[in-house]
Design a protein around this motif. Structure first.
Motif, PDB file in Angstrom:
ATOM      1  N   PRO A 130      66.587  18.637  34.469  1.00  0.00           N
ATOM      2  CA  PRO A 130      65.331  18.110  35.021  1.00  0.00           C
ATOM      3  C   PRO A 130      64.313  17.778  33.939  1.00  0.00           C
ATOM      4  CG  PRO A 130      65.447  20.485  35.322  1.00  0.00           C
ATOM      5  CD  PRO A 130      66.775  20.054  34.770  1.00  0.00           C
ATOM      6  N   GLU A 131      63.446  16.840  34.254  1.00  0.00           N
ATOM      7  CA  GLU A 131      62.353  16.489  33.356  1.00  0.00           C
ATOM      8  C   GLU A 131      61.353  17.640  33.330  1.00  0.00           C
ATOM      9  OE1 GLU A 131      58.845  13.105  32.890  1.00  0.00           O
ATOM     10  OE2 GLU A 131      60.374  12.858  34.434  1.00  0.00           O
ATOM     11  N   LEU A 132      60.851  17.938  32.144  1.00  0.00           N
ATOM     12  CA  LEU A 132      59.896  19.040  31.995  1.00  0.00           C
ATOM     13  C   LEU A 132      58.466  18.520  31.915  1.00  0.00           C
ATOM     14  CD1 LEU A 132      61.853  21.227  29.406  1.00  0.00           C
ATOM     15  CD2 LEU A 132      61.896  21.350  31.914  1.00  0.00           C
ATOM     16  N   LYS A 133      57.516  19.319  32.417  1.00  0.00           N
ATOM     17  CA  LYS A 133      56.100  18.930  32.447  1.00  0.00           C
ATOM     18  C   LYS A 133      55.489  18.838  31.053  1.00  0.00           C
ATOM     19  CE  LYS A 133      54.512  20.578  36.935  1.00  0.00           C
ATOM     20  NZ  LYS A 133      53.584  21.495  37.626  1.00  0.00           N
ATOM     21  N   ASP A 134      55.763  19.833  30.228  1.00  0.00           N
ATOM     22  CA  ASP A 134      55.109  19.926  28.921  1.00  0.00           C
ATOM     23  C   ASP A 134      56.122  20.142  27.808  1.00  0.00           C
ATOM     24  OD1 ASP A 134      52.358  19.826  29.865  1.00  0.00           O
ATOM     25  OD2 ASP A 134      52.692  21.848  30.656  1.00  0.00           O
ATOM     26  N   LYS A 135      55.643  19.905  26.593  1.00  0.00           N
ATOM     27  CA  LYS A 135      56.454  20.165  25.404  1.00  0.00           C
ATOM     28  C   LYS A 135      55.677  21.117  24.494  1.00  0.00           C
ATOM     29  CE  LYS A 135      59.368  16.615  23.884  1.00  0.00           C
ATOM     30  NZ  LYS A 135      60.569  17.123  23.870  1.00  0.00           N
ATOM     31  N   VAL A 136      56.414  21.873  23.702  1.00  0.00           N
ATOM     32  CA  VAL A 136      55.784  22.693  22.672  1.00  0.00           C
ATOM     33  C   VAL A 136      55.242  21.722  21.631  1.00  0.00           C
ATOM     34  CG1 VAL A 136      56.168  24.453  20.904  1.00  0.00           C
ATOM     35  CG2 VAL A 136      57.377  24.601  23.101  1.00  0.00           C
TER      36      VAL A 136
ATOM     37  N   THR B 108      53.505  33.612  20.909  1.00  0.00           N
ATOM     38  CA  THR B 108      52.870  32.607  21.762  1.00  0.00           C
ATOM     39  C   THR B 108      53.725  32.361  22.992  1.00  0.00           C
ATOM     40  OG1 THR B 108      51.969  31.533  19.790  1.00  0.00           O
ATOM     41  CG2 THR B 108      52.052  30.212  21.807  1.00  0.00           C
ATOM     42  N   LEU B 109      53.103  32.370  24.164  1.00  0.00           N
ATOM     43  CA  LEU B 109      53.825  32.108  25.415  1.00  0.00           C
ATOM     44  C   LEU B 109      53.904  30.611  25.696  1.00  0.00           C
ATOM     45  CD1 LEU B 109      52.444  34.725  27.967  1.00  0.00           C
ATOM     46  CD2 LEU B 109      54.816  34.442  27.280  1.00  0.00           C
ATOM     47  N   PHE B 110      55.061  30.181  26.187  1.00  0.00           N
ATOM     48  CA  PHE B 110      55.226  28.803  26.648  1.00  0.00           C
ATOM     49  C   PHE B 110      56.031  28.828  27.937  1.00  0.00           C
ATOM     50  CE2 PHE B 110      57.599  24.845  27.072  1.00  0.00           C
ATOM     51  CZ  PHE B 110      56.561  23.926  27.033  1.00  0.00           C
ATOM     52  N   ARG B 111      55.400  28.372  29.026  1.00  0.00           N
ATOM     53  CA  ARG B 111      56.093  28.341  30.317  1.00  0.00           C
ATOM     54  C   ARG B 111      56.842  27.019  30.457  1.00  0.00           C
ATOM     55  NH1 ARG B 111      54.186  30.261  36.212  1.00  0.00           N
ATOM     56  NH2 ARG B 111      56.112  29.651  37.244  1.00  0.00           N
ATOM     57  N   ILE B 112      58.134  27.106  30.674  1.00  0.00           N
ATOM     58  CA  ILE B 112      58.971  25.926  30.917  1.00  0.00           C
ATOM     59  C   ILE B 112      58.818  25.573  32.401  1.00  0.00           C
ATOM     60  CG2 ILE B 112      61.328  25.026  30.913  1.00  0.00           C
ATOM     61  CD1 ILE B 112      61.968  27.220  28.772  1.00  0.00           C
ATOM     62  N   GLU B 113      58.293  24.386  32.674  1.00  0.00           N
ATOM     63  CA  GLU B 113      58.086  23.961  34.059  1.00  0.00           C
ATOM     64  C   GLU B 113      58.695  22.580  34.276  1.00  0.00           C
ATOM     65  OE1 GLU B 113      54.134  25.196  35.994  1.00  0.00           O
ATOM     66  OE2 GLU B 113      53.629  24.810  33.886  1.00  0.00           O
ATOM     67  N   THR B 114      59.274  22.389  35.447  1.00  0.00           N
ATOM     68  CA  THR B 114      59.853  21.093  35.787  1.00  0.00           C
ATOM     69  C   THR B 114      58.804  20.206  36.458  1.00  0.00           C
ATOM     70  OG1 THR B 114      60.630  21.953  37.905  1.00  0.00           O
ATOM     71  CG2 THR B 114      62.185  22.032  36.067  1.00  0.00           C
ATOM     72  N   VAL B 115      58.971  18.897  36.285  1.00  0.00           N
ATOM     73  CA  VAL B 115      58.069  17.942  36.933  1.00  0.00           C
ATOM     74  C   VAL B 115      58.209  18.055  38.449  1.00  0.00           C
ATOM     75  CG1 VAL B 115      57.605  15.475  37.277  1.00  0.00           C
ATOM     76  CG2 VAL B 115      58.010  16.364  34.963  1.00  0.00           C
ATOM     77  N   GLN B 116      59.451  18.067  38.923  1.00  0.00           N
ATOM     78  CA  GLN B 116      59.721  18.212  40.358  1.00  0.00           C
ATOM     79  C   GLN B 116      59.803  19.689  40.713  1.00  0.00           C
ATOM     80  OE1 GLN B 116      59.368  15.967  42.378  1.00  0.00           O
ATOM     81  NE2 GLN B 116      60.625  14.167  42.084  1.00  0.00           N
ATOM     82  N   SER B 117      59.115  20.082  41.762  1.00  0.00           N
ATOM     83  CA  SER B 117      59.161  21.468  42.229  1.00  0.00           C
ATOM     84  C   SER B 117      60.417  21.717  43.049  1.00  0.00           C
ATOM     85  CB  SER B 117      57.939  21.775  43.100  1.00  0.00           C
ATOM     86  OG  SER B 117      56.767  21.612  42.358  1.00  0.00           O
ATOM     87  N   TYR B 118      60.807  22.966  43.102  1.00  0.00           N
ATOM     88  CA  TYR B 118      61.910  23.361  43.970  1.00  0.00           C
ATOM     89  C   TYR B 118      61.363  23.596  45.373  1.00  0.00           C
ATOM     90  CZ  TYR B 118      65.180  23.752  40.130  1.00  0.00           C
ATOM     91  OH  TYR B 118      66.015  23.457  39.076  1.00  0.00           O
ATOM     92  N   PRO B 119      62.221  23.510  46.380  1.00  0.00           N
ATOM     93  CA  PRO B 119      61.762  23.765  47.750  1.00  0.00           C
ATOM     94  C   PRO B 119      61.189  25.187  47.878  1.00  0.00           C
ATOM     95  CG  PRO B 119      63.995  22.879  47.751  1.00  0.00           C
ATOM     96  CD  PRO B 119      63.640  23.168  46.329  1.00  0.00           C
ATOM     97  N   GLU B 120      60.283  25.374  48.808  1.00  0.00           N
ATOM     98  CA  GLU B 120      59.710  26.706  49.009  1.00  0.00           C
ATOM     99  C   GLU B 120      60.682  27.648  49.701  1.00  0.00           C
ATOM    100  OE1 GLU B 120      55.713  26.956  50.500  1.00  0.00           O
ATOM    101  OE2 GLU B 120      55.160  25.118  49.462  1.00  0.00           O
ATOM    102  N   GLU B 121      61.555  27.120  50.511  1.00  0.00           N
ATOM    103  CA  GLU B 121      62.528  27.931  51.252  1.00  0.00           C
ATOM    104  C   GLU B 121      63.650  28.370  50.307  1.00  0.00           C
ATOM    105  OE1 GLU B 121      65.885  27.198  52.948  1.00  0.00           O
ATOM    106  OE2 GLU B 121      65.643  29.241  53.653  1.00  0.00           O
ATOM    107  N   TYR B 122      63.947  29.662  50.313  1.00  0.00           N
ATOM    108  CA  TYR B 122      64.893  30.246  49.366  1.00  0.00           C
ATOM    109  C   TYR B 122      66.272  29.596  49.420  1.00  0.00           C
ATOM    110  CZ  TYR B 122      67.865  33.657  47.035  1.00  0.00           C
ATOM    111  OH  TYR B 122      68.772  34.257  46.201  1.00  0.00           O
ATOM    112  N   ARG B 123      66.828  29.471  50.611  1.00  0.00           N
ATOM    113  CA  ARG B 123      68.192  28.929  50.732  1.00  0.00           C
ATOM    114  C   ARG B 123      68.267  27.491  50.210  1.00  0.00           C
ATOM    115  NH1 ARG B 123      73.055  30.302  51.957  1.00  0.00           N
ATOM    116  NH2 ARG B 123      74.433  28.995  53.180  1.00  0.00           N
ATOM    117  N   ALA B 124      67.262  26.696  50.523  1.00  0.00           N
ATOM    118  CA  ALA B 124      67.228  25.313  50.033  1.00  0.00           C
ATOM    119  C   ALA B 124      67.148  25.279  48.503  1.00  0.00           C
ATOM    120  CB  ALA B 124      66.051  24.564  50.648  1.00  0.00           C
TER     121      ALA B 124
END
Length: 190
Positions: free
Chosen positions: A93-99, A62-78
């Protein structure tokens, strides 16, 4: 010809019945089909996602994608600067979902890109969110040229009471070459 066939049969018998070490090794490398498998991964660019999907396809997990509530900047260096600060600060960081019920899984593949020589803060948050004591944990790491560095060592240190396999998979970018052989070596044959 008969001598060759007789010799082959004798050799097979010796290997199978007389050498218990070979039989034991084969048994240890075969993962029982009844094991429930979870493939948890964090992927910002999609590379680790590609590897996770390949592992799921080949193991039936079963696949589970670990995702953060806050997104990272779109610009690579940032993004790299923010990641470095988070890692240095030990930020989780806080995660969006739990298993939903992680207790049902016997084997957990955990995938992370190599960020600044270690696992991502999101994967650290995932590990801190669950009691994985007694679970078999199998790391897989993607990287853009940095190799494994401290990723597996740091994951192992954060996975208290886990049985972290040392035969992990490390691959450049999203290349999945070698995954089938690696999984077969671990005893996963679908």
């Amino acid at each position: 010809m008969k001598k060759l066939l007789s010799f082959t049969a004798l050799l097979t018998a010796i290997t199978t019945f007389i050498n218990p070490a070979i039989a034991a090794e084969t048994k240890e490398n075969t993962m029982p089909e009844t094991k429930k498998i979870l493939i948890a991964y964090y992927s910002l660019s999609g590379n680790t996602k590609d590897v996770a999907e390949t592992i799921a396809e080949k193991t039936g997990g079963t696949l589970f994608r670990i995702e953060t509530v806050q997104s990272y900047p779109e610009e690579y260096r940032a993004t790299t600067e923010q990641a470095k600060k988070e890692i240095n600060d030990g930020y989780r960081p806080e995660l969006k979902d739990k298993v939903a019920d992680i207790t049902q899984y016997d084997v957990i593949f955990i995938g992370s890109p190599n960020w600044w020589g270690t696992i991502t803060p999101a994967v650290s948050s995932f590990l801190a969110s669950y009691n994985l004591k007694g679970k078999t944990v199998i790391p897989f790491i993607t990287h853009g040229g940095g190799g494994v560095q401290n990723t597996v060592k740091d994951l192992t240190a954060q996975c208290t009471g886990c049985n972290v396999l040392t035969d992990n998979w490390v691959g450049y970018s999203s290349r999945t070459l070698g995954i089938s052989g690696w999984l077969n070596g671990l005893g996963f044959k679908k």
